[in-house]
Write an enzyme that holds these catalytic residues in place. Structure first.
Site, short mmCIF file in Angstrom:
data_model
loop_
_atom_site.label_atom_id
_atom_site.label_comp_id
_atom_site.label_asym_id
_atom_site.label_seq_id
_atom_site.Cartn_x
_atom_site.Cartn_y
_atom_site.Cartn_z
N PRO A 62 12.57 5.19 -17.88
CA PRO A 62 13.62 4.44 -17.17
C PRO A 62 13.21 4.09 -15.74
O PRO A 62 12.55 4.87 -15.06
CB PRO A 62 14.82 5.38 -17.18
CG PRO A 62 14.30 6.72 -17.56
CD PRO A 62 12.98 6.55 -18.21
N HIS A 63 13.59 2.89 -15.34
CA HIS A 63 13.32 2.42 -13.98
C HIS A 63 14.30 1.31 -13.66
O HIS A 63 14.88 0.70 -14.55
CB HIS A 63 11.87 1.93 -13.85
CG HIS A 63 11.51 0.86 -14.84
ND1 HIS A 63 11.25 1.14 -16.16
CD2 HIS A 63 11.38 -0.47 -14.70
CE1 HIS A 63 10.97 0.02 -16.79
NE2 HIS A 63 11.04 -0.98 -15.94
N GLY A 64 14.50 1.08 -12.38
CA GLY A 64 15.40 0.02 -11.94
C GLY A 64 14.63 -1.16 -11.39
O GLY A 64 13.45 -1.06 -11.08
#
Length: 138
Positions: A62-64
């Site tokens: 997960p990453h933004g």
């Protein structure tokens, strides 16, 4: 990888009922280590809602996409021994990424090289302690 992974960002006994909880927990750890500002957690959740960050071998990354909330490049490694249903795929390892600029591309490439090797991915999923994770990733 050595520059972006700290031992205090490795948690091997996490619990989450949903992938959203797991992503949020990754974001919280990145906030705790001073890599991102709190709004980055919501950016990670938004990214996950738009496209799954599951990469295979029981791993999600997960990453933004909200780079303005990234204070420095960093990753966190969270293991969920009980597993999480990630749109039908079982996930036990989440590697959260925070990167300024295009730093995430290099991090993703480096992680992919490690995680696409089933033996190395298994080593991370089964690591007995933080030191073993650090050794495998750095």
């Amino acid at each position: 990888m050595r520059e972006v992974l700290e031992a205090r960002a490795v948690h091997l006994h996490e619990k989450a009922a949903t992938r959203e909880e797991a992503v949020a927990r990754c974001g919280e750890v990145l906030v705790e280590i001073g890599a991102v500002a709190a709004p980055y957690v919501e950016a990670m959740l938004e990214r996950e809602r738009s496209i799954s960050t599951y990469v295979g071998e029981g791993v999600a990354i997960p990453h933004g996409m909200s780079k303005e909330h990234v204070l420095r490049d960093a990753i966190c490694v969270l293991r969920f021994p009980g597993g999480i249903d990630w749109d039908g795929e079982p996930v036990t390892l989440c590697i959260g990424i925070a990167a300024k600029g295009d730093g995430h591309v290099a991090l993703l490439a480096e992680l992919a090289e490690i995680l696409l090797d089933p033996d190395r991915a298994r080593t991370l999923r089964e690591a007995p302690d933080v030191e073993a994770v650090m050794k495998e990733l750095t």
